[in-house]
Scaffold this motif. Structure first.
Motif, PDB file in Angstrom:
ATOM      1  N   THR A 118       0.810  -1.309  -0.027  1.00  0.00           N
ATOM      2  CA  THR A 118       0.005   0.074   0.023  1.00  0.00           C
ATOM      3  C   THR A 118       0.899   1.324  -0.097  1.00  0.00           C
ATOM      4  OG1 THR A 118      -0.118  -0.040   2.354  1.00  0.00           O
ATOM      5  CG2 THR A 118      -1.912  -1.091   1.284  1.00  0.00           C
ATOM      6  N   ASP A 119       1.961   1.299   0.206  1.00  0.00           N
ATOM      7  CA  ASP A 119       2.985   2.373   0.229  1.00  0.00           C
ATOM      8  C   ASP A 119       4.391   2.319  -0.629  1.00  0.00           C
ATOM      9  OD1 ASP A 119       4.342   4.544   2.853  1.00  0.00           O
ATOM     10  OD2 ASP A 119       4.277   4.629   0.866  1.00  0.00           O
ATOM     11  N   PRO A 120       4.174   2.500  -1.792  1.00  0.00           N
ATOM     12  CA  PRO A 120       5.489   2.095  -2.577  1.00  0.00           C
ATOM     13  C   PRO A 120       6.540   3.111  -2.216  1.00  0.00           C
ATOM     14  CG  PRO A 120       3.995   3.612  -3.738  1.00  0.00           C
ATOM     15  CD  PRO A 120       3.096   2.979  -2.658  1.00  0.00           C
ATOM     16  N   LEU A 121       6.339   4.327  -1.599  1.00  0.00           N
ATOM     17  CA  LEU A 121       7.647   5.032  -1.045  1.00  0.00           C
ATOM     18  C   LEU A 121       8.392   4.385  -0.065  1.00  0.00           C
ATOM     19  CD1 LEU A 121       6.040   8.559  -1.241  1.00  0.00           C
ATOM     20  CD2 LEU A 121       7.377   7.457  -3.023  1.00  0.00           C
ATOM     21  N   ALA A 122       7.645   3.825   0.849  1.00  0.00           N
ATOM     22  CA  ALA A 122       8.093   3.059   2.048  1.00  0.00           C
ATOM     23  C   ALA A 122       9.142   1.616   1.719  1.00  0.00           C
ATOM     24  CB  ALA A 122       7.342   2.774   3.118  1.00  0.00           C
ATOM     25  N   ALA A 123       8.549   1.249   0.503  1.00  0.00           N
ATOM     26  CA  ALA A 123       9.208  -0.181   0.024  1.00  0.00           C
ATOM     27  C   ALA A 123      10.396   0.217  -0.942  1.00  0.00           C
ATOM     28  CB  ALA A 123       8.191  -0.934  -0.425  1.00  0.00           C
ATOM     29  N   MET A 124      10.538   1.126  -1.520  1.00  0.00           N
ATOM     30  CA  MET A 124      11.452   1.329  -2.952  1.00  0.00           C
ATOM     31  C   MET A 124      12.191   2.432  -2.744  1.00  0.00           C
ATOM     32  SD  MET A 124      11.035  -1.046  -4.771  1.00  0.00           S
ATOM     33  CE  MET A 124      12.063  -0.341  -6.150  1.00  0.00           C
ATOM     34  N   PRO A 125      13.656   2.038  -3.412  1.00  0.00           N
ATOM     35  CA  PRO A 125      14.474   3.205  -3.292  1.00  0.00           C
ATOM     36  C   PRO A 125      14.326   4.258  -4.494  1.00  0.00           C
ATOM     37  CG  PRO A 125      15.788   1.303  -4.022  1.00  0.00           C
ATOM     38  CD  PRO A 125      14.246   1.028  -3.653  1.00  0.00           C
ATOM     39  N   LEU A 126      13.041   4.688  -4.429  1.00  0.00           N
ATOM     40  CA  LEU A 126      12.771   5.397  -5.940  1.00  0.00           C
ATOM     41  C   LEU A 126      13.400   6.812  -5.691  1.00  0.00           C
ATOM     42  CD1 LEU A 126       8.923   4.866  -5.851  1.00  0.00           C
ATOM     43  CD2 LEU A 126      10.619   3.623  -6.775  1.00  0.00           C
ATOM     44  N   LEU A 127      13.639   7.332  -4.770  1.00  0.00           N
ATOM     45  CA  LEU A 127      14.584   8.622  -4.961  1.00  0.00           C
ATOM     46  C   LEU A 127      15.767   8.415  -5.481  1.00  0.00           C
ATOM     47  CD1 LEU A 127      13.266  10.011  -1.566  1.00  0.00           C
ATOM     48  CD2 LEU A 127      12.361  11.032  -3.837  1.00  0.00           C
ATOM     49  N   ALA A 128      16.290   7.622  -4.874  1.00  0.00           N
ATOM     50  CA  ALA A 128      17.583   7.301  -5.317  1.00  0.00           C
ATOM     51  C   ALA A 128      17.809   7.005  -6.863  1.00  0.00           C
ATOM     52  CB  ALA A 128      18.354   5.974  -4.806  1.00  0.00           C
ATOM     53  N   HIS A 129      16.940   6.348  -7.424  1.00  0.00           N
ATOM     54  CA  HIS A 129      16.797   6.009  -8.642  1.00  0.00           C
ATOM     55  C   HIS A 129      16.511   7.170  -9.619  1.00  0.00           C
ATOM     56  CE1 HIS A 129      16.282   3.283 -12.133  1.00  0.00           C
ATOM     57  NE2 HIS A 129      15.062   4.142 -12.604  1.00  0.00           N
ATOM     58  N   LEU A 130      15.691   8.041  -9.030  1.00  0.00           N
ATOM     59  CA  LEU A 130      15.433   9.310  -9.813  1.00  0.00           C
ATOM     60  C   LEU A 130      16.597  10.242  -9.771  1.00  0.00           C
ATOM     61  CD1 LEU A 130      11.889  10.048  -8.616  1.00  0.00           C
ATOM     62  CD2 LEU A 130      12.553   9.740 -10.876  1.00  0.00           C
ATOM     63  N   LYS A 131      17.367  10.197  -8.642  1.00  0.00           N
ATOM     64  CA  LYS A 131      18.394  11.102  -8.662  1.00  0.00           C
ATOM     65  C   LYS A 131      19.597  10.777  -9.589  1.00  0.00           C
ATOM     66  CE  LYS A 131      21.787  12.910  -5.111  1.00  0.00           C
ATOM     67  NZ  LYS A 131      21.947  12.789  -3.571  1.00  0.00           N
ATOM     68  N   LYS A 132      19.509   9.506  -9.801  1.00  0.00           N
ATOM     69  CA  LYS A 132      20.454   9.052 -10.765  1.00  0.00           C
ATOM     70  C   LYS A 132      20.063   9.378 -12.305  1.00  0.00           C
ATOM     71  CE  LYS A 132      20.764   4.748  -9.778  1.00  0.00           C
ATOM     72  NZ  LYS A 132      20.953   3.122  -9.673  1.00  0.00           N
ATOM     73  N   LEU A 175       2.072  11.658  -6.857  1.00  0.00           N
ATOM     74  CA  LEU A 175       2.601  13.176  -6.522  1.00  0.00           C
ATOM     75  C   LEU A 175       3.534  13.314  -5.312  1.00  0.00           C
ATOM     76  CD1 LEU A 175      -1.328  13.983  -7.020  1.00  0.00           C
ATOM     77  CD2 LEU A 175       0.264  14.041  -8.615  1.00  0.00           C
ATOM     78  N   THR A 176       3.307  12.426  -4.535  1.00  0.00           N
ATOM     79  CA  THR A 176       4.309  12.622  -3.288  1.00  0.00           C
ATOM     80  C   THR A 176       5.598  12.424  -3.721  1.00  0.00           C
ATOM     81  OG1 THR A 176       2.550  11.819  -1.689  1.00  0.00           O
ATOM     82  CG2 THR A 176       4.624  11.858  -0.935  1.00  0.00           C
ATOM     83  N   LEU A 177       5.866  11.628  -4.596  1.00  0.00           N
ATOM     84  CA  LEU A 177       7.264  11.263  -5.019  1.00  0.00           C
ATOM     85  C   LEU A 177       7.628  12.407  -5.701  1.00  0.00           C
ATOM     86  CD1 LEU A 177       9.512   9.069  -5.597  1.00  0.00           C
ATOM     87  CD2 LEU A 177       8.316   8.298  -7.395  1.00  0.00           C
ATOM     88  N   ALA A 178       7.169  13.061  -6.742  1.00  0.00           N
ATOM     89  CA  ALA A 178       7.212  14.337  -7.253  1.00  0.00           C
ATOM     90  C   ALA A 178       7.643  15.559  -6.250  1.00  0.00           C
ATOM     91  CB  ALA A 178       6.203  14.703  -8.212  1.00  0.00           C
ATOM     92  N   ALA A 179       7.005  15.618  -5.159  1.00  0.00           N
ATOM     93  CA  ALA A 179       7.160  16.387  -4.429  1.00  0.00           C
ATOM     94  C   ALA A 179       8.722  16.390  -3.682  1.00  0.00           C
ATOM     95  CB  ALA A 179       6.116  16.557  -3.122  1.00  0.00           C
ATOM     96  N   LEU A 180       8.751  15.177  -3.124  1.00  0.00           N
ATOM     97  CA  LEU A 180      10.013  14.644  -2.498  1.00  0.00           C
ATOM     98  C   LEU A 180      11.019  14.867  -3.381  1.00  0.00           C
ATOM     99  CD1 LEU A 180       8.619  11.684  -0.253  1.00  0.00           C
ATOM    100  CD2 LEU A 180       9.129  14.092   0.316  1.00  0.00           C
ATOM    101  N   SER A 181      11.127  14.266  -4.696  1.00  0.00           N
ATOM    102  CA  SER A 181      12.377  14.394  -5.344  1.00  0.00           C
ATOM    103  C   SER A 181      12.643  15.626  -6.254  1.00  0.00           C
ATOM    104  CB  SER A 181      12.238  13.123  -6.498  1.00  0.00           C
ATOM    105  OG  SER A 181      11.128  13.320  -7.296  1.00  0.00           O
ATOM    106  N   GLY A 182      11.556  16.498  -6.703  1.00  0.00           N
ATOM    107  CA  GLY A 182      11.677  17.559  -7.301  1.00  0.00           C
ATOM    108  C   GLY A 182      11.801  17.228  -8.831  1.00  0.00           C
ATOM    109  N   ALA A 183      11.199  15.844  -9.098  1.00  0.00           N
ATOM    110  CA  ALA A 183      11.335  15.243 -10.321  1.00  0.00           C
ATOM    111  C   ALA A 183       9.945  15.592 -11.344  1.00  0.00           C
ATOM    112  CB  ALA A 183      11.309  13.681 -10.485  1.00  0.00           C
ATOM    113  N   PRO A 184       9.941  16.048 -12.350  1.00  0.00           N
ATOM    114  CA  PRO A 184       8.590  16.167 -13.243  1.00  0.00           C
ATOM    115  C   PRO A 184       8.214  14.982 -13.323  1.00  0.00           C
ATOM    116  CG  PRO A 184      10.626  16.526 -14.825  1.00  0.00           C
ATOM    117  CD  PRO A 184      11.197  16.235 -13.194  1.00  0.00           C
ATOM    118  N   LEU A 185       6.534  15.102 -13.432  1.00  0.00           N
ATOM    119  CA  LEU A 185       5.732  14.191 -13.599  1.00  0.00           C
ATOM    120  C   LEU A 185       5.213  14.186 -15.200  1.00  0.00           C
ATOM    121  CD1 LEU A 185       3.286  12.309 -11.087  1.00  0.00           C
ATOM    122  CD2 LEU A 185       2.454  13.161 -13.668  1.00  0.00           C
ATOM    123  N   VAL A 186       5.315  13.392 -16.025  1.00  0.00           N
ATOM    124  CA  VAL A 186       4.631  13.467 -17.160  1.00  0.00           C
ATOM    125  C   VAL A 186       3.707  12.245 -17.234  1.00  0.00           C
ATOM    126  CG1 VAL A 186       6.447  14.703 -18.319  1.00  0.00           C
ATOM    127  CG2 VAL A 186       6.607  12.111 -18.391  1.00  0.00           C
TER     128      VAL A 186
END
Length: 294
Positions: A177-191, A225-236
């Motif tokens: 139910t919470d992908p942000l808690a389970a995945m290193p998504l921010l690190a992937h976007l940072k790369k 949307l939360t991931l976009a806010a935390l990472s600063g990454a644009p969402l398309v």
């Protein structure tokens, strides 16, 4: 246990997303001739439609939201496109010579988002080509795609689907139910990578924002949307329609940005922009939308 219950347990699960149908379709793709892959999926799709009146009613409601009548022919076309899209994803991951190709509409939108150098969040939906979203994006862009998916209803069906994705070299992560808690998504976007998430379905227990789509209530999951806010990454918003055998057209919408510390109004505005992009697509391509569940 009654005789009826005993017999029911022995019968295969015949719902459209069950292990039985996934294995049946995969076996046909792996061992069947090309004519089978091209011609048989609509028959499976029409069988799903006939066997599942509740899902058929949801499809009719979706078609009406998209501005159509929800006729029997339109409903049949939805199920046919679903079966064709699923079969073609299996074909690509079955070690055969088939490859998916796609033309991109709105590539400048993606390039502008990529130029921000914060990675790109792809919000997609259950449209044609979703099961092969990774290969479709990978056929056009060199960025590493991380596909984030909710756990399926049937874990055994999920394992069957994952075999094909593994064969295609996709990085797929199934979350609860919470992908942000389970995945290193921010690190992937940072790369500079791409994170692709579904945005047209908010399962029970997932935080969501209620907006409208075609005048009907529609729930956008907060995760993208939360991931976009935390990472600063644009969402398309990236949505695909099937054109012909293994041929897809992909539409990329303008970037949606979310403030790093968004207010509730900021989140609602982003959710409305996302739902508007999905609505625009499904009104033009209503039989390519497989929103079978609420």
């Amino acid at each position: 246990m009654s005789l009826f219950q005993s017999l029911k347990r022995r019968l295969p699960d015949l719902r459209y997303d069950s292990e039985f149908w996934r294995r049946t379709m995969r076996a046909g793709v792996v061992h069947g001739p090309e004519a089978f892959i091209r011609l048989s999926p609509p028959l499976f799709g029409w069988g799903f439609a006939l066997a599942m009146p509740a899902v058929r009613e949801r499809v009719a409601a979706n078609l009406r939201i998209a501005g159509r009548k929800g006729s029997a022919l339109e409903i049949a076309a939805v199920f046919s496109n679903y079966a064709l899209s699923l079969t073609e994803a299996f074909a690509v991951g079955a070690g055969r010579s088939e490859r998916i190709s796609a033309c991109i509409r709105g590539d400048t939108n993606f390039q502008e988002a990529r130029a921000m150098k914060r990675g790109v969040i792809v919000a997609t939906a259950h449209t044609s080509g979703w099961y092969a979203a990774g290969p479709i994006l990978g056929s056009v862009y060199d960025d590493e795609v991380l596909l984030v998916m909710q756990d399926e209803r049937d874990p055994r069906a999920q394992r069957v689907q994952q075999q094909s994705r593994d064969a295609m070299g996709l990085r797929v992560v199934h979350v609860g139910t919470d992908p942000l808690a389970a995945m290193p998504l921010l690190a992937h976007l940072k790369k500079g990578g791409i994170v692709a998430l579904q945005a047209d379905r908010a399962p029970n227990g997932v935080r969501n924002i209620e907006v409208t789509l075609g005048g009907a209530p529609f729930h956008v999951p907060e995760g993208p949307l939360t991931l976009a806010a935390l990472s600063g990454a644009p969402l398309v918003v990236v949505l695909a329609r099937r054109c012909s055998f293994l041929q897809y057209e992909v539409e990329v919408g303008p970037a949606i940005t979310v403030a790093r510390r968004p207010s509730r109004q900021d989140m609602e505005a982003a959710a409305k922009a996302l739902s508007s992009a999905i609505e625009s697509f499904v009104r033009r391509h209503p039989t390519d939308w497989f929103h079978f569940e609420r």
